[in-house]
Design a protein around this motif. Structure first.
Motif, short mmCIF file in Angstrom:
data_model
loop_
_atom_site.label_atom_id
_atom_site.label_comp_id
_atom_site.label_asym_id
_atom_site.label_seq_id
_atom_site.Cartn_x
_atom_site.Cartn_y
_atom_site.Cartn_z
N TYR A 97 15.32 7.50 18.67
CA TYR A 97 15.51 8.85 19.22
C TYR A 97 15.27 9.93 18.16
CZ TYR A 97 16.86 7.89 24.02
OH TYR A 97 16.83 7.54 25.34
N ALA A 98 15.54 9.60 16.90
CA ALA A 98 15.23 10.55 15.83
C ALA A 98 13.72 10.68 15.64
CB ALA A 98 15.90 10.10 14.54
N ASP A 99 13.02 9.55 15.58
CA ASP A 99 11.58 9.57 15.33
C ASP A 99 10.79 10.08 16.53
OD1 ASP A 99 11.95 8.56 12.79
OD2 ASP A 99 11.56 6.48 13.37
N ARG A 100 11.17 9.66 17.71
CA ARG A 100 10.36 9.98 18.89
C ARG A 100 10.71 11.33 19.51
NH1 ARG A 100 8.78 5.65 23.63
NH2 ARG A 100 7.61 7.08 24.96
N PHE A 101 12.00 11.70 19.47
CA PHE A 101 12.44 12.89 20.18
C PHE A 101 13.02 13.97 19.27
CE2 PHE A 101 13.11 9.32 23.29
CZ PHE A 101 11.99 9.59 24.05
N GLY A 102 13.08 13.71 17.97
CA GLY A 102 13.50 14.76 17.04
C GLY A 102 14.98 14.98 16.90
N LEU A 103 15.82 14.06 17.40
CA LEU A 103 17.26 14.22 17.20
C LEU A 103 17.61 13.99 15.73
CD1 LEU A 103 17.19 13.80 20.36
CD2 LEU A 103 19.44 12.72 20.10
N ASP A 104 18.61 14.69 15.26
CA ASP A 104 19.19 14.41 13.96
C ASP A 104 20.38 13.48 14.17
OD1 ASP A 104 17.51 15.92 12.29
OD2 ASP A 104 18.60 17.75 12.74
N VAL A 105 20.35 12.33 13.50
CA VAL A 105 21.37 11.30 13.72
C VAL A 105 21.84 10.75 12.38
CG1 VAL A 105 21.97 9.16 14.91
CG2 VAL A 105 20.17 10.63 15.85
N VAL A 106 23.15 10.66 12.24
CA VAL A 106 23.73 9.92 11.13
C VAL A 106 24.45 8.71 11.72
CG1 VAL A 106 25.22 9.95 9.11
CG2 VAL A 106 24.08 12.06 9.85
N SER A 107 24.03 7.52 11.34
CA SER A 107 24.74 6.30 11.74
C SER A 107 25.72 5.94 10.63
CB SER A 107 23.76 5.15 11.97
OG SER A 107 23.03 5.35 13.18
N VAL A 108 26.99 5.93 10.97
CA VAL A 108 28.06 5.73 9.99
C VAL A 108 28.59 4.30 10.12
CG1 VAL A 108 30.28 6.55 9.15
CG2 VAL A 108 28.69 8.16 10.23
N ARG A 109 28.34 3.49 9.10
CA ARG A 109 28.85 2.12 9.09
C ARG A 109 30.29 2.13 8.60
NH1 ARG A 109 23.55 -1.24 6.79
NH2 ARG A 109 22.24 -0.84 8.63
N ILE A 110 31.20 2.30 9.54
CA ILE A 110 32.61 2.44 9.21
C ILE A 110 33.14 1.18 8.53
CG2 ILE A 110 34.92 2.65 10.21
CD1 ILE A 110 33.47 5.27 10.16
#
Length: 271
Positions: free
Chosen positions: A152-165
């Motif tokens: 979704y970040a690459d294709r649609f331009g969302l900014d996403v942080v995936s947090v490995r808790i």
């Protein structure tokens, strides 16, 4: 670091991290929308509650509508069978990202898990760029979530942080926590950094861990650039705990029977 967004949705707000953030970080947000399938308790003046089932895209769209960012905490929180995980943890994470795309919400803080790399050796330092080695179905579902986030970040331009808790606890309570502890105070600092990061970051993976002397996890340059600066150290509690002796970072989570869905094929045979 940029400023905090004014309107933030928190899914899974009734859980441990959501409840903790309501008393810290979320007090700084002008408008907070809390969502869960169960009640979240009395809402503060700047909070509202919207009940939503993560498996229902229309309900998730209604929850994200009008928000500037989503902190996605919702889902089944530990190892269990696939039937129990597939709704909230697979379909649910897709629905959150798809709802954000459809409703024009530009940022998601996607709560992943250290369990995505549980089968890496205990002595290895990880930074989020290594291959995933999940210790069970729960970790594998989190790997799916990170893959969806990246797309979704690459294709649609969302900014996403995936947090490995890591191990979110008031205090470390077992040997593994000397390496994995995330304190409530550092969790607040962590999610604030993720929400306040400037636009255009794409998808970044960060380990959600305190400043532990014995930490297995560092941060990649991209993750460090988010500005997360933990302050707490599990070493303060080391004299109460035995050293960690398991071969893998996932510890008990890597065990064959953990979670109850993978009984050994010959377990019911009579010798």
């Amino acid at each position: 670091m940029s400023g905090l967004p004014g309107r933030v949705l928190v899914t899974g707000a009734a859980g441990a991290i959501g409840t903790s953030l309501r008393g810290t970080l979320l007090r700084k947000i002008v408008q907070v929308r809390l969502s869960d399938i169960r009640p979240v308790g009395q809402a503060a003046e700047h909070e509202e509650f919207v009940q939503a089932d993560l498996t229902d895209l229309d309900q998730v769209r209604a929850a994200v509508r009008g928000m500037d960012a989503v902190v996605h905490l919702g889902g089944v929180a530990d190892e269990t069978n696939f039937a129990a995980l597939k709704g909230a943890n697979l379909e649910g994470v897709y629905n959150v990202f798809e709802a954000c795309r459809l409703e024009g919400v530009p940022r998601v803080v996607n709560t992943s898990s250290n369990r995505i790399t549980g089968f890496h050796p205990a002595g290895r330092t990880l930074d989020g760029l290594e291959a995933v080695r999940p210790d069970g179905l729960y970790g594998a579902a989190k790997a799916f979530g990170e893959a969806v986030a990246s797309m979704y970040a690459d294709r649609f331009g969302l900014d996403v942080v995936s947090v490995r808790i890591g191990s979110f606890e008031e205090q470390p309570s077992e040997p593994r926590h000397l390496h994995t502890w995330l304190s409530p105070s550092d969790a607040s600092r962590l999610y604030e950094a993720c929400l306040a990061a400037p636009a255009g970051i794409g998808h970044v993976t960060i380990y959600g861990v305190s400043r532990n002397t014995r930490s297995w996890w560092s941060q990649s340059p991209a993750a460090s650039a988010l500005g997360y600066r933990p302050e707490d150290d599990a070493e303060e509690f080391a004299d109460r705990l035995q050293p960690y002796t398991e071969p893998y970072q996932g510890g008990q989570y890597t065990q064959y029977e953990y979670g109850g869905w993978a009984a050994r094929p010959d377990a019911d045979r009579i010798p």
